[in-house]
Design a protein around this motif. Structure first.
Motif, PDB file in Angstrom:
ATOM      1  N   ASN A 189       0.728  -1.168  -0.097  1.00 21.99           N
ATOM      2  CA  ASN A 189      -0.155  -0.115   0.084  1.00 21.99           C
ATOM      3  C   ASN A 189       0.894   1.346  -0.105  1.00 21.99           C
ATOM      4  OD1 ASN A 189      -2.955  -0.713   0.196  1.00 21.99           O
ATOM      5  ND2 ASN A 189      -2.122  -1.938   1.775  1.00 21.99           N
ATOM      6  N   VAL A 190       0.365   2.332  -0.399  1.00 21.17           N
ATOM      7  CA  VAL A 190       1.209   3.674  -0.398  1.00 21.17           C
ATOM      8  C   VAL A 190       0.406   4.400   0.894  1.00 21.17           C
ATOM      9  CG1 VAL A 190       1.431   5.698  -1.844  1.00 21.17           C
ATOM     10  CG2 VAL A 190       1.449   3.504  -3.100  1.00 21.17           C
ATOM     11  N   GLY A 191      -0.628   4.518   0.882  1.00 20.18           N
ATOM     12  CA  GLY A 191      -1.497   5.018   2.282  1.00 20.18           C
ATOM     13  C   GLY A 191      -1.365   4.151   3.221  1.00 20.18           C
ATOM     14  N   GLU A 192      -1.700   4.688   4.516  1.00 19.18           N
ATOM     15  CA  GLU A 192      -1.614   4.074   5.688  1.00 19.18           C
ATOM     16  C   GLU A 192      -2.833   3.675   6.482  1.00 19.18           C
ATOM     17  OE1 GLU A 192       1.743   5.072   8.604  1.00 19.18           O
ATOM     18  OE2 GLU A 192       1.560   6.992   7.570  1.00 19.18           O
ATOM     19  N   ASN A 193      -3.829   4.456   5.965  1.00 21.79           N
ATOM     20  CA  ASN A 193      -5.171   4.364   6.446  1.00 21.79           C
ATOM     21  C   ASN A 193      -5.323   4.685   7.906  1.00 21.79           C
ATOM     22  OD1 ASN A 193      -8.151   3.553   5.930  1.00 21.79           O
ATOM     23  ND2 ASN A 193      -7.670   1.618   6.951  1.00 21.79           N
ATOM     24  N   ARG A 194      -4.795   5.519   8.479  1.00 22.32           N
ATOM     25  CA  ARG A 194      -4.711   5.743   9.948  1.00 22.32           C
ATOM     26  C   ARG A 194      -4.187   7.183  10.050  1.00 22.32           C
ATOM     27  NH1 ARG A 194       0.502   2.399  12.424  1.00 22.32           N
ATOM     28  NH2 ARG A 194       2.091   3.247  11.063  1.00 22.32           N
ATOM     29  N   ARG A 195      -4.741   7.838  11.125  1.00 22.41           N
ATOM     30  CA  ARG A 195      -4.113   9.130  11.427  1.00 22.41           C
ATOM     31  C   ARG A 195      -2.922   8.874  12.395  1.00 22.41           C
ATOM     32  NH1 ARG A 195      -9.773   9.723  11.337  1.00 22.41           N
ATOM     33  NH2 ARG A 195     -10.592  11.497   9.853  1.00 22.41           N
ATOM     34  N   GLY A 196      -2.223  10.185  12.360  1.00 22.78           N
ATOM     35  CA  GLY A 196      -1.017  10.265  13.294  1.00 22.78           C
ATOM     36  C   GLY A 196      -0.473  11.565  13.682  1.00 22.78           C
ATOM     37  N   LEU A 197       0.241  11.629  14.822  1.00 19.28           N
ATOM     38  CA  LEU A 197       0.259  12.923  15.191  1.00 19.28           C
ATOM     39  C   LEU A 197       1.741  12.899  15.850  1.00 19.28           C
ATOM     40  CD1 LEU A 197      -0.409  16.124  15.875  1.00 19.28           C
ATOM     41  CD2 LEU A 197      -1.212  14.986  17.938  1.00 19.28           C
ATOM     42  N   ASP A 198       2.679  13.717  15.321  1.00 18.75           N
ATOM     43  CA  ASP A 198       4.156  13.755  15.961  1.00 18.75           C
ATOM     44  C   ASP A 198       4.377  15.399  16.532  1.00 18.75           C
ATOM     45  OD1 ASP A 198       6.963  12.209  15.819  1.00 18.75           O
ATOM     46  OD2 ASP A 198       7.396  14.555  15.373  1.00 18.75           O
ATOM     47  N   LEU A 199       4.870  15.338  17.605  1.00 19.19           N
ATOM     48  CA  LEU A 199       5.328  16.558  18.449  1.00 19.19           C
ATOM     49  C   LEU A 199       6.738  16.683  18.719  1.00 19.19           C
ATOM     50  CD1 LEU A 199       2.326  16.952  20.813  1.00 19.19           C
ATOM     51  CD2 LEU A 199       2.614  18.242  18.981  1.00 19.19           C
ATOM     52  N   GLY A 200       7.552  17.610  18.672  1.00 16.27           N
ATOM     53  CA  GLY A 200       8.722  17.491  18.838  1.00 16.27           C
ATOM     54  C   GLY A 200       9.635  19.014  18.795  1.00 16.27           C
ATOM     55  N   ALA A 201      10.902  18.836  19.143  1.00 14.73           N
ATOM     56  CA  ALA A 201      11.714  20.211  19.423  1.00 14.73           C
ATOM     57  C   ALA A 201      13.132  19.777  18.743  1.00 14.73           C
ATOM     58  CB  ALA A 201      11.777  20.455  20.700  1.00 14.73           C
ATOM     59  N   GLY A 202      13.814  20.907  18.650  1.00 13.93           N
ATOM     60  CA  GLY A 202      15.202  20.788  17.798  1.00 13.93           C
ATOM     61  C   GLY A 202      15.893  21.979  18.251  1.00 13.93           C
ATOM     62  N   TYR A 203      17.426  21.640  18.012  1.00 10.92           N
ATOM     63  CA  TYR A 203      18.536  22.797  18.203  1.00 10.92           C
ATOM     64  C   TYR A 203      19.460  22.537  16.982  1.00 10.92           C
ATOM     65  CZ  TYR A 203      22.641  24.587  20.074  1.00 10.92           C
ATOM     66  OH  TYR A 203      23.925  25.491  19.930  1.00 10.92           O
ATOM     67  N   THR A 204      19.844  23.808  16.603  1.00  6.05           N
ATOM     68  CA  THR A 204      20.878  23.818  15.599  1.00  6.05           C
ATOM     69  C   THR A 204      22.091  24.879  15.963  1.00  6.05           C
ATOM     70  OG1 THR A 204      19.528  23.022  13.533  1.00  6.05           O
ATOM     71  CG2 THR A 204      21.493  24.446  13.115  1.00  6.05           C
ATOM     72  N   TYR A 205      23.093  24.359  15.860  1.00  2.00           N
ATOM     73  CA  TYR A 205      24.182  25.308  16.155  1.00  2.00           C
ATOM     74  C   TYR A 205      24.868  25.561  14.869  1.00  2.00           C
ATOM     75  CZ  TYR A 205      28.868  26.846  17.189  1.00  2.00           C
ATOM     76  OH  TYR A 205      30.162  27.617  17.322  1.00  2.00           O
ATOM     77  N   PHE A 206      24.929  27.073  14.401  1.00  2.00           N
ATOM     78  CA  PHE A 206      25.322  27.247  12.859  1.00  2.00           C
ATOM     79  C   PHE A 206      26.275  28.185  13.178  1.00  2.00           C
ATOM     80  CE2 PHE A 206      24.613  29.724   8.964  1.00  2.00           C
ATOM     81  CZ  PHE A 206      25.389  28.785   8.322  1.00  2.00           C
TER      82      PHE A 206
END
Length: 314
Positions: A176-193
């Motif tokens: 299958n190409v689709g998943e047939n389910r909902r999903g939610l992702d929460l997150g945070a990040g950091y970049t030193y540049f």
């Protein structure tokens, strides 16, 4: 933020677009490795048009004893190619001191799967069979939003992304190409540049929660992921480096469709990356390529994946 930093913020564009999966066994809508260098650096206000190609190639073997003296061996292989378009808009007005942006991933892909099953009885008598399938179609929709803060060489990110089950899917199909389910992702990040030192390092972590697939009575357990990237600017507009990820399942799968049990999965990945900014026809573009080799898999398919991103900056 200095203009150079705003320009390099394009590296994040398109990274929030997850890939479609071949099946539900050991895979997640949040694909490990989709975030990389400059993940927390804000882009300049306006539209950006990332085009993302993803290639996945995985293999998994499972052996169990359904009854004393018996053995059930399953070998599954899968390959997925997905092309996603993700228009993204970065706002001029700040929210809580951060630069906000929203985007939506749309696209299509082709998935191939093959499974071989062997059942061995006491005494060595065995029976085996195989099934394969291939399918092309529309991918699910992947909305996302993020906030990015800057303090000199330090950049911070908070994001939310999800999946809406609008893609090609059939419970009777192996691929299958689709998943047939909902999903939610929460997150945070950091970049030193630090452009003067030509150094960059990014770290992004998050937690993914899944909805139930009603056609299979299956719900994946909560997952946690950590993506990292380190790069060196060989010129002011080109970089090379390493990328990697760690992915851990925090809770077991549930529902009548969790026929492999409630074991938790894990996977790691590492590989090289390269990217460059350039101008063509009066527009600025960013191109990035990265490839991951996976290792340390447990209760999950293992293989490699390739990401190619081309983003137009309007």
């Amino acid at each position: 933020m200095k203009p150079c930093a705003r320009l390099w913020g394009a590296l994040f564009l398109g990274a929030m677009a997850p890939c479609a999966n071949a099946n539900e066994i050991g895979l997640s809508f949040w694909r490990p490795g989709q975030l990389g260098s400059m993940a927390a650096v804000a882009n300049a206000p306006g539209w950006s048009l990332p085009l993302v190609y993803v290639r996945l190639d995985v293999d998994a073997t499972d052996a169990r004893e359904p009854a004393p003296g018996t053995r059930l061996t399953t070998d599954a292989k899968g390959a997925t190619n997905v092309l996603l378009f993700m228009p993204t808009y970065t706002f001029e007005t700040r929210v809580l001191g951060a630069r906000p942006a929203i985007g939506l991933g749309i696209g299509a892909g082709r998935s191939r799967s093959k499974i071989n099953v062997t059942y061995t009885l006491p005494g060595g008598l065995s029976s085996s069979g195989s099934q394969s399938d291939a399918r092309s179609g529309a991918a699910d929709l992947y909305p996302n939003a993020n906030l990015k803060w800057n303090d000199g060489a330090h950049n911070y990110l908070a994001y939310v992304s999800g999946v809406l089950p609008t893609g090609s899917y059939s419970a009777s199909r192996l691929a299958n190409v689709g998943e047939n389910r909902r999903g939610l992702d929460l997150g945070a990040g950091y970049t030193y540049f630090n452009a003067q030192r030509r150094l960059e390092f990014s770290l992004v972590g998050g937690v993914t929660e899944y909805g139930r697939n009603p056609d299979k009575d299956f719900r994946s357990g909560r997952n946690a992921h950590l993506d990292w990237a380190a790069s060196y600017l060989v010129t002011p507009y080109a970089h090379v480096g390493l990328v990697g990820y760690f992915h851990r399942q925090l809770a077991g799968d549930s529902g009548g469709g969790a026929y492999l049990g409630h074991d938790k999965s894990r996977i790691n990945g590492i590989g090289p990356q390269a990217g460059s900014l350039f101008e063509l026809g009066g527009l600025r573009y960013y191109v990035n390529a990265k490839i991951y080799h996976e290792w340390g898999a447990r209760n999950r398919a293992e293989g490699w994946n390739f990401w190619l991103t081309l983003a137009a900056l309007l």
